[in-house]
Design an enzyme around this catalytic site. Structure first.
Site, PDB file in Angstrom:
ATOM      1  CB  ALA A  22      69.466  92.630  76.034  1.00 30.49           C
ATOM      2  CG  ASP A 133      72.677  82.875  77.849  1.00 32.44           C
ATOM      3  OD1 ASP A 133      72.523  81.234  77.561  1.00 32.44           O
ATOM      4  OD2 ASP A 133      72.716  84.091  78.346  1.00 32.44           O
TER       5      ASP A 133
END
Lengths: 222, 330
Positions: A22, A133
């Site tokens: 993103a 993550d």
């Protein structure tokens, strides 16, 4: 309630970070200092696959940001979930990424950070969340507290294996990107982790982590 | 003064010999490749028999073509690992014999480091994020503090294994990548497959299972090939993009046998544009296993006095890339 003002509105923000998943922009949202996390279409990926992945991750990330707070782990306040534009609008977290702090702080302070890092990860795991993550770029220190800013790959799971995968990524990032600090940071992190989940669970997760590493290609079997 | 190193590759299906100069010229690169029967993979013993039968010829050819005489070689390097034991031992025996009869140093080389260093030589990449994709490896790497550091990898199968095992299920023999690429290019019918990115890592085992089931269930080989490529390559591209964004480097280099796939390099190029990074690949002749990767890395190691006495030399079937000390990079 969610609104979708369209991609142009978000594009007015100032680009903070172009990630793999993103673009992260900073702008204003109804008078608030905000971050737009825009999952743009990725041209290398087949559109049908890409659309499904981006929508799915946007919705899931919103849920996980909420669940993290319930677990006692600081995460940004969500202002808007815009599924058609695959965009989250959330609070701007002012502070330093742990990634940028490693190597600049005295060892004691570094260990405090990773001790707290370990505690927070343990709180997520106890609440049945795998962050997915856990790199040092995704944790920001704000006024002494750690804020977890990216839940884009988080999932609900209580499996030992998944929790171990989480820790494995921290280890991979530390050894891969901050080799000089890795040993003491990991030690502090394990202490923090064990303090929350308890010694038995902590031992089980670390044992599973070893077993994952042994599955890796050409790993030395110890 | 120009120095010369001879390198021997024999980790898997390829027995290859190369002579390089200290100036980075590849003077020769000859090989013999073992081909398994249809529907099978590499049988380690059968592959080693191929290497034994062809070693002398490939070696003589490499010397002849290089224009360098045996007495002008400064060192002999060999792939010490990782790889298939029987195959590795053939290369090691030839290397030991040469080194002791010529009285020059014997230099052990990690095969995977060889892919990377030869890639850097041929593409001119200085400080890349490396995608190493082959039958033996699927790793994303960057150099830091005397080691190639792993920033992401497959948690189970390698990309090469995924393609080969799928291809073999269809009755092909390894390596199957080229046939799958050709079949994929005639389809645009995407069948849904599991997309498994876990942080910086990927997992292909579920993808393989579902692909085999689709094939068994009557889906066409080209449709499944197309879907496998689109899914697996997108996963690898995503984690490479993560490493690129994380390290903020400006070069991506693809090495290893699967680097030859144009859909993969196409996706990587598309991805790198977003980060104003360049993408490079070793030329086809050098992207797969070859002696040049061992000879050139052998020279780099030799220039820093890396060597092993013949009596103590060995092979390592398992030898992780990030355990290799790299004294020749700053």
């Amino acid at each position: 309630m969610s609104t979708s003002p369209g991609a142009a509105e978000y594009a007015r923000g100032r680009l903070l970070y172009k990630g793999a998943e993103a673009d992260v922009l900073r702008g204003e949202w109804q008078g608030l200092d905000a971050v737009f996390k825009v999952r743009k279409p990725l041209s290398y990926r087949l559109a049908v696959l890409d659309d499904a992945i981006r929508r799915h991750r946007t919705v899931r990330e919103a849920e996980m940001i909420h669940l993290a707070k319930k677990a006692g782990v600081p995460s940004p306040f969500l202002y808007n979930v815009d599924v058609p534009a695959s965009t989250l609008v959330m609070e701007f977290v002012a502070g330093d990424r742990v990634k940028d702090l490693v190597g600049t702080l005295p060892r004691i302070e570094m260990e405090d950070i990773f001790f707290e890092f370990g505690r927070d990860v343990a709180r997520l795991h106890t609440a049945g969340i795998m962050h997915g993550d856990l790199t040092t770029a995704n944790v920001v220190r704000r006024k002494g507290n750690l804020v977890f800013i990216d839940f884009g790959l988080s999932v609900r799971t209580t499996r030992l294996e998944d929790h171990a995968v989480d820790l494995r990524l921290i280890k991979e990032t530390l050894v891969g990107a901050h080799p000089e600090a890795a040993t003491s940071a990991l030690e502090a992190l394990s202490r923090g982790y064990a303090g929350v989940v308890g010694p038995a669970r902590s031992r089980a997760v670390l044992k599973q982590l070893q077993s994952i590493e042994r599955r890796g290609r050409y790993a030395r079997v110890t | 003064m120009r120095r010369h190193v001879l390198g021997i590759e024999s980790t898997a299906h390829t027995f290859s010999v190369s002579v390089v100069s200290s100036e980075g010229e590849v003077l020769s690169n000859t090989r013999s490749v073992y081909k398994p029967p249809e529907g099978s993979g590499i049988h380690p013993f059968e592959a080693s028999q191929n290497h034994l039968a062809n070693a002398a010829g490939v070696l003589a050819d490499a010397i002849d073509r290089s224009g360098v005489s045996l007495n002008d070689l400064d060192a002999i390097s060999y792939a010490m690992g990782p790889g298939l034991g029987p195959c590795l031992r053939v290369g090691a025996v030839v290397a030991r014999t040469l080194a002791s009869s010529l009285g020059v140093p014997l230099v052990p080389v990690n095969h995977a480091v060889g892919h990377i260093e030869l890639g850097c030589l041929l593409t001119g990449s200085k400080d890349p994020v490396v995608l190493l994709v082959s039958g033996g490896h699927t790793m994303i790497l960057a150099y830091s503090s005397r080691r190639w550091r792993v920033l992401g990898e497959s948690l189970d199968l390698t990309l090469g294994q995924l393609l080969d095992q799928f291809g073999r299920h269809h009755g092909l023999s390894s390596p199957c990548g080229k046939t799958i690429e050709d079949a994929a290019s005639s389809s645009t019918n995407y069948l849904k497959l599991p997309y498994a990115v876990k942080g910086n890592d990927v997992s292909f085992s579920g993808l393989l299972t579902v692909s085999k089931l689709l094939l068994d269930g009557g889906s066409s080989f080209s449709d499944v090939s197309y879907s496998i490529q689109e899914t697996a390559f997108a996963m690898v591209t995503e984690v490479t993009e993560r490493a690129l964004a994380f390290t903020a480097k400006k070069e991506v280099m693809i090495v290893g046998g699967v680097a030859a796939n144009r859909r993969l390099s196409g996706m990587m190029t598309e991805m790198a544009k977003r980060h104003s990074a360049t993408v490079s690949m070793a030329p086809l002749e050098y992207s797969g296993d070859c002696g040049a990767q061992i000879a050139w890395t052998g020279w780099l190691a030799h220039s820093k006095d890396v060597e092993v006495p013949v009596a103590e030399s060995k092979v390592l079937q398992s030898w992780r890339l990030d355990h290799v000390d790299i004294p020749w990079r700053g």
